[in-house]
Design an enzyme around this catalytic site. Structure first.
Site, PDB file in Angstrom:
ATOM      1  N   THR A 146      -2.917   6.406   6.318  1.00 28.20           N
ATOM      2  CA  THR A 146      -4.374   6.407   6.355  1.00 28.20           C
ATOM      3  C   THR A 146      -4.874   5.196   5.589  1.00 28.20           C
ATOM      4  O   THR A 146      -4.422   4.937   4.473  1.00 28.20           O
ATOM      5  CB  THR A 146      -5.015   7.683   5.765  1.00 28.20           C
ATOM      6  N   ILE A 147      -5.790   4.476   6.199  1.00 31.22           N
ATOM      7  CA  ILE A 147      -6.348   3.320   5.507  1.00 31.22           C
ATOM      8  C   ILE A 147      -7.229   3.761   4.341  1.00 31.22           C
ATOM      9  O   ILE A 147      -7.487   2.988   3.418  1.00 31.22           O
ATOM     10  CB  ILE A 147      -7.137   2.400   6.458  1.00 31.22           C
ATOM     11  N   ASP A 148      -7.691   5.013   4.359  1.00 27.36           N
ATOM     12  CA  ASP A 148      -8.584   5.500   3.308  1.00 27.36           C
ATOM     13  C   ASP A 148      -7.871   5.736   1.974  1.00 27.36           C
ATOM     14  O   ASP A 148      -8.532   5.878   0.937  1.00 27.36           O
ATOM     15  CB  ASP A 148      -9.271   6.794   3.750  1.00 27.36           C
ATOM     16  N   MET A 193     -14.835   0.949   5.484  1.00 32.20           N
ATOM     17  CA  MET A 193     -14.609   2.370   5.717  1.00 32.20           C
ATOM     18  C   MET A 193     -14.373   3.104   4.413  1.00 32.20           C
ATOM     19  O   MET A 193     -14.049   2.505   3.386  1.00 32.20           O
ATOM     20  CB  MET A 193     -13.439   2.567   6.678  1.00 32.20           C
ATOM     21  N   GLU A 201     -18.873   3.075   3.463  1.00 32.78           N
ATOM     22  CA  GLU A 201     -19.755   3.700   4.450  1.00 32.78           C
ATOM     23  C   GLU A 201     -20.281   5.050   3.974  1.00 32.78           C
ATOM     24  O   GLU A 201     -21.352   5.493   4.380  1.00 32.78           O
ATOM     25  CB  GLU A 201     -19.007   3.892   5.769  1.00 32.78           C
ATOM     26  N   TYR A 219     -13.571  -1.450  12.967  1.00 32.63           N
ATOM     27  CA  TYR A 219     -12.209  -1.478  13.499  1.00 32.63           C
ATOM     28  C   TYR A 219     -11.458  -2.749  13.102  1.00 32.63           C
ATOM     29  O   TYR A 219     -10.229  -2.772  13.121  1.00 32.63           O
ATOM     30  CB  TYR A 219     -12.232  -1.376  15.022  1.00 32.63           C
ATOM     31  N   ARG A 244      -8.917  -2.163  10.259  1.00 33.06           N
ATOM     32  CA  ARG A 244      -7.720  -1.369  10.514  1.00 33.06           C
ATOM     33  C   ARG A 244      -6.860  -1.927  11.658  1.00 33.06           C
ATOM     34  O   ARG A 244      -5.791  -1.389  11.946  1.00 33.06           O
ATOM     35  CB  ARG A 244      -8.099   0.083  10.800  1.00 33.06           C
TER      36      ARG A 244
END
Length: 415
Positions: A137-139, A185, A242, A292, A295
């Site tokens: 997960t990029i988060d 994000m 965000e 996008y 990512r």
């Protein structure tokens, strides 16, 4: 006869999710005596439900290696909350029809929940299935792991982007744009925004302000910080998550809709901040939304991130073969300088539906800048370059075309 394996990608992709696919498939090929056919689902769990499976034997070893360099999801991903009842039953009908004994589900927190549901159903029904979650997960909000594969590359992208954009704004600030906002994000956590703070390598360097969901947004305090920065530096470059919330916990940019998992859809915080600055401070302001682009930016991937993405895929297979099920390979940091890490399995029950917030100690006391502790945490994750091959001056990414195996069951309408 050895049982077959099924790999699936889920949720938003990362610059290195396909590297985890490589890790799983490559490791499984080293154990052909214990793992038979390795299938990949087309478009995640939806592909399983609709029995749209790919025999990864279509990929030669050379083609398989290309997965390490490709962004996006080679086999397709989806956002779908698996339902109890008909969908779980159908899932296991597909497993039985294709003699699936191993499931490797590659995703974030919601995907961990899906993997756990499948594992619990198998145990409850007394069915033979080993399910292992492959993290990404990029988060960077998965619990029990130092960091999440995919995050390091995105952090590298946003830190690079705000450094470059800051130089642009600085060159024009005397007569043009005074404020620039980069929205990144992070619906509930500010890991990505905070990591952008690495770009500030000296006093007055961008980003000048970092806004995260962990620190409630106060308009007056924010505007004062912007004005002071413009007066001191001549311009102000901002990175904002965000998922910014006000002091009542309400999203600043709630669009009023939700996704398949019930998460609020956010409508863009950067233009809201820009309008506030223009209205109250009368500065010319530009903004951009990484969306996008962050990512998908495989061209600037972190070599450390790539290595970890491959490693968690390989570890998932090794755990499964050792009979370790219902777990996720977690990254354990042994040291930061030099950076050393290892993997260990953690229970999915402690991962699914849980989020890891950004520690406030990674920000300065005003909540708007990266602290020394934050820099120490983030810096190792961005290290090393792993560029893809280039052709005619552009990244040479493969175009994936796979044949599906013949279905063995009647149709099922999963959307």
């Amino acid at each position: 006869m050895p049982k077959n394996a099924l790999y699936a990608q889920s949720g938003g992709v990362t610059p290195v999710i396909n590297a985890s696919a490589f890790g799983v498939i490559h490791a499984a090929r080293q154990h052909r005596d214990r793992i038979g056919t390795v299938y990949a689902a087309e478009n995640g769990v939806l592909g399983i439900l609709n029995e749209r499976l790919i025999d990864t034997a279509q990929l030669s070893d050379a083609q398989l290696a290309l997965l390490k360099n490709a962004p996006g999801g080679a086999f397709g991903s989806c956002r779908h909350k698996l339902k109890h009842g008909a969908e779980l039953k159908r899932l296991f009908e597909v497993f039985a029809a294709h003699d699936i004994g191993y499931l490797f589900y590659n995703g974030g927190g919601d995907s961990a929940d899906t993997c756990l549901k499948v594992a619990e159903y198998a145990q409850y029904q007394g069915l033979e299935l080993t399910a292992v979650h492959v993290p990404k997960t990029i988060d960077n909000d998965l619990p029990l792991t130092d960091n999440s594969p995919g995050f390091g590359s995105v952090a590298k992208y946003v830190a690079t982007s705000i450094r470059e954009a800051g130089l642009d704004v600085a060159s024009m600030a005397s007569s043009s744009t005074k404020v620039f906002i980069l929205e990144v994000m992070g619906r509930h956590t500010g890991w990505i925004a905070a990591a952008a703070g690495l770009a500030s390598d000296r006093d007055g360097a961008p980003p000048h302000l970092i806004l995260t969901p962990e620190v409630p947004f106060e308009a007056g305090r924010f505007l004062k910080a912007v004005q002071e920065t413009v007066a001191r530096v001549g311009y102000c470059a901002i990175v904002a998550s965000e998922g910014l919330r006000d002091t009542h916990g309400v999203f600043l940019s709630d669009a009023g809709s939700t996704d398949a998992f019930g998460h609020a859809q956010l409508g863009g915080v950067a233009p809201l901040l820009a309008n506030l600055i223009k209205t109250e401070l009368h500065h010319k302001c530009h903004w951009a939304v990484a969306d996008y682009l962050q990512r998908a930016a495989r061209h600037i991937a972190s070599a450390t991130d790539l290595a970890q993405a491959i490693a968690v895929g390989e570890a998932a297979v090794h755990y499964a073969l050792a009979g370790i099920k219902s777990v996720m390979p977690a990254i354990v940091r042994e040291d930061s300088e030099p950076y050393r890490w290892r993997l260990e399995p953690v229970p999915l029950l402690d991962v699914a539906n849980r989020e890891k917030p950004l520690p406030l100690e990674y920000l300065t006391s005003d909540g708007m800048h990266l602290s020394a502790a934050g820099r120490d945490y983030f810096l190792p994750l961005l290290q090393g370059e792993a560029p893809p091959p280039y052709l005619d001056g552009l990244p040479a990414y493969p175009s994936w075309q796979f044949e599906l195996v013949s279905p063995r069951l009647t149709g099922f309408n999963a959307v």
